[in-house]
Design a protein around this motif. Structure first.
Motif, short mmCIF file in Angstrom:
data_model
loop_
_atom_site.label_atom_id
_atom_site.label_comp_id
_atom_site.label_asym_id
_atom_site.label_seq_id
_atom_site.Cartn_x
_atom_site.Cartn_y
_atom_site.Cartn_z
N MET A 146 13.82 -5.74 -30.08
CA MET A 146 12.95 -5.00 -30.93
C MET A 146 12.50 -3.89 -30.14
N ARG A 147 12.00 -3.87 -29.04
CA ARG A 147 11.45 -2.40 -28.34
C ARG A 147 12.56 -1.64 -28.02
N TRP A 148 13.67 -2.15 -27.97
CA TRP A 148 14.90 -0.93 -27.87
C TRP A 148 15.14 -0.35 -28.96
N ALA A 149 15.08 -0.96 -30.27
CA ALA A 149 15.24 -0.31 -31.61
C ALA A 149 14.34 0.98 -31.77
N ASN A 150 13.00 0.46 -31.48
CA ASN A 150 11.90 1.16 -31.50
C ASN A 150 11.95 2.65 -30.58
#
Lengths: 579, 164
Positions: B147-151
């Protein structure tokens, strides 16, 4: 130059700073990088700045930023004189840094020689001189490093007092490397388990351990993660900040260190943290411009992303200085086609009419060292002054003069209407840089041209308190990693996502070394496989035929014959280079 | 006891996250950073699906352990069309917007998966099922990282797309 200025102004009016990008080198002088950084980050305000250091020493900088939250070479070349074990990771020093290799050979030929560990898939001169030579399959460095860390922890060769006092993240590492016993890694890397045991024993029982890293790690799969694991070896063994106990994350080019510290690699000048508003405010004060002018909403745009923006037509002016992307980047066919677009305004500033210059709208002939004056800083933070010896030929001008000419014709101004940048020659640029570096890790305030002429070669930080410079940093576990001071909060070693300040603060409030673990991932574009021994790469004027591994040969190659190596995305035809 | 429901839902959501990551990778093949990292991250979800299937029988669940495999994704006609399309429109700015939309979608799916792990972890603690709890502790951090990567990629890429 008027054509460049006219196009710059059109684009700034039409699209704004995001239309302009700068791609520079690791071979200019400090004063030139700083000037470029001020123009790009301050006067124009674009986030699209990178150096060809992206292809090599970017890994060194990133690995240091992960482990110590700040760039800055922990070790010193003099550590070679004191170490009892020197571990060279993907570092063929005998062919890349011959003077440093001579220093190692002196040790090897004297009484009490150090033991050498060499990690390199090839049978290099370093491998031949090594006590243990580990030859992992290309692309498996993280697995190998995890096995070495596994052994060090299993045999309890860990300096627990050091780890407890000066580090965070040890438990995570211990958990991660549990999965990498030598037997399993021997399979992955195709290295005998006994050799892994032996290397780990020598590294684990060293009294003064010097670790050095270069392209074999930097230009391979999981580069930063692998280089960080080398840092971890020295950290958990407490091998930092003492004579002979250090890390040398090496550079590939002579002034790559200056590219990094002056902001020409896209980072903010003086190892300032783009994610820390107070650092940006300080920079805006030094440059006397509005804080909003300096891009700090995301990490700087790395080169491959810049090329993608050029491909999509959103970067429309690209200024390349001192590097030849039409030859040196991966995916050459695509890169050349991107750089050939009519809609791109390409500026090339170089000594030679390179392949990239041949595609340019404007070529600016530049002077080389000895034809201009400036300072340069080598991999162990040693600053030298290089005075001009001869006039540049023909129309060639020093890079500094070219950048300043552009700034004047663009009529860049600071908040008080003064010219930006305000300096006019190398020495005034150096004095301005000193003010920018004040109080930062790369502090130059104790240096001057006069002092460097009195005996060149002083290591930063050099301040009033340390007028003779600093041989070693990180003495007694003192790091530059507190949340308010550090250059970087780091990234996720697998996803690359920047760590948010809100995550970093609670993780490392007291500014310790950060032990970061990483899992091994199989290489993206090929299965790891043995490769034939490559010779030195071909002259840069034509693409080297040494394709990225893997390469399978049907018959031995003859020097001078034509060959077409095939790799995941390329099959260049070229001449087989001689040795 | 409704842990089986939570397990079944998580198995479904991880499977669709793996498929979405592979789909986005194909669609943006010319963006190497997206292409390779998305495929690496799909592997995490595939592994999670596998582990959920293994623990399934303890809750009388028969969950399939074969998530969308890379191999069959690779050879699939749809996948080829997607990656060819990515190459054909490489010179146009519109894929930039499409990429933002895809990342936004991935972020939402990964956030859902992450919440599902949260729920399962809470349930495992209440049921004092230490094996299940250990599973959530292994997998949940990885879905947070997805999730943090996509963000992060949204933050990195959006300024250029929106301001040009």
């Amino acid at each position: 130059m008027d054509r460049i200025v006219q196009r710059s102004k059109e684009l700034l009016a039409e699209q704004g700073p995001s239309a302009l990008g700068f791609y520079t080198t690791g071979q200019l002088f400090l004063e030139e990088y700083y000037t470029l950084g001020v123009i790009a980050h301050g006067a124009i305000g674009t986030n699209h700045v990178d150096g060809n250091t992206r292809l090599c020493t970017a890994t060194a900088a990133e690995a240091l930023k992960e482990s110590f939250a700040c760039d800055g070479q922990p070790g010193s070349y003099s550590d070679v004189d004191h170490a009892d074990v020197i571990a060279l990771y993907g570092h063929n020093v005998a062919e890349t840094q011959t003077v440093l290799w001579m220093r190692m050979l002196d040790r090897l030929a004297a009484p009490n020689p150090p033991k050498l560990i060499c990690v390199d898939p090839r049978e290099t001169p370093v491998a031949q001189a090594a006590t243990v030579h580990l030859a992992p399959l290309p692309g498996t460095n993280v697995a190998l490093m995890n096995a070495i860390l596994h052994e060090i922890i299993r045999n309890d060769w860990v300096d627990h007092d050091y780890v407890a006092a000066y580090t965070v993240g040890y438990d995570e590492l211990a958990k991660q490397v549990e999965d990498y016993p030598a037997q399993r890694v021997a399979e992955i890397c195709q290295v005998p388990a006994e050799q892994i045991h032996e290397a780990a024993r020598i590294i684990g029982t060293a009294k003064r351990l010097l670790s050095t890293v270069l392209q074999g790690f930097y230009q391979s799969h999981q580069a930063t993660a692998a280089a960080v694991q080398v840092n971890n070896v020295n950290i958990i063994r407490g091998m930092l900040g003492k004579p002979g106990a250090g890390i040398l994350q090496m550079n590939g080019q002579p002034t790559a260190e200056n590219t990094r510290e002056c902001g020409a690699d896209g980072d903010l000048a003086g190892f300032r943290n783009w994610a820390n508003d107070s650092h940006v405010a300080e920079l805006a004060r030094i440059w006397n411009i509005d804080q909003m002018q300096i891009p700090h909403y995301s990490p700087p745009t790395h080169l491959m992303q810049m090329m993608r923006y050029v491909e999509q037509g959103t970067i429309r002016l690209l200024w390349v200085s001192g590097t030849n992307p039409a030859v040196s980047l991966p995916e050459l066919r695509r890169i050349r086609s991107i750089l050939s677009q009519q809609r791109l305004f390409l500026v090339v500033q170089d000594l030679f009419l390179t392949e990239t210059a041949a595609l340019a709208d404007v070529v600016l002939p530049a002077a080389t060292w000895a034809e201009k004056t400036g300072t340069f800083t080598n991999a162990d933070r040693t600053v030298h002054l290089s005075d001009k010896a001869v006039e540049p030929p023909g129309q060639a001008r020093p890079d500094l003069d070219i950048f300043l000419d552009y700034a004047r014709r663009m009529d860049f101004r600071d908040k008080d209407g003064q010219p930006l940048p305000p300096w006019h020659d190398p020495e005034s640029a150096f004095e301005a840089w000193k003010r920018c570096s004040a109080g930062r890790p790369c502090d130059y305030t104790g240096l001057s041209y006069a002092k460097l002429r009195g005996g060149s070669g002083i290591q930063w930080p050099c301040t009033a308190e340390h007028p003779d410079g600093t041989e070693r940093i990180y003495l007694d576990g003192q790091f530059w990693s507190t949340p308010d001071y550090c250059e970087s909060y780091g990234r996720d070693l697998i996803t690359g996502a920047p760590v948010e300040p809100t995550e970093y603060r609670p993780m490392n409030p007291a500014g310790k070394a950060v032990i970061k673990a990483a899992e091994y991932l199989p290489p993206h574009e090929s299965r790891p496989r043995r490769t034939p021994h490559h010779g030195p790469s071909a002259p840069m004027s034509r693409p080297p035929t040494a394709a990225p591994p893997p390469m399978r040969m049907n018959k031995p190659l003859e020097v001078g014959s034509e060959a077409r190596p095939r790799a995941a995305r390329t099959a260049p035809l070229g001449e087989v280079p001689g040795r | 006891m409704k842990l089986d429901l939570a397990l079944r839902e998580l198995h479904r959501s991880e499977k669709s996250l793996a498929a979405d990551l592979l789909k986005v990778a194909d669609r943006h093949k010319v963006d190497h950073e997206i292409y390779h990292v998305a495929r690496d991250l799909a592997r995490w979800s595939q592994q999670h699906v596998h582990e959920l299937a293994e623990i399934g029988p303890r809750y009388n669940l028969n969950l399939k352990s074969d998530p969308p495999e890379e191999a069959q994704e690779d050879s699939g006609l749809l996948s080829t069309v997607r990656s060819k399309a990515s190459e054909l429109v490489g010179r146009r700015p519109e894929p930039g917007l499409l990429l933002l939309a895809d990342l936004r979608h991935l972020h939402r799916v990964a956030a859902g998966v992450s919440l599902d792990w949260e729920l399962l972890g809470q349930g495992a603690q209440a049921a004092k099922d230490s094996e299940l709890l250990a599973l959530t502790k292994r997998c949940h951090p990885q879905s947070l990282r997805q999730m943090r990567w996509a963000n992060a990629m949204l933050k990195v890429l959006s300024p250029q797309v929106l301001a040009s």
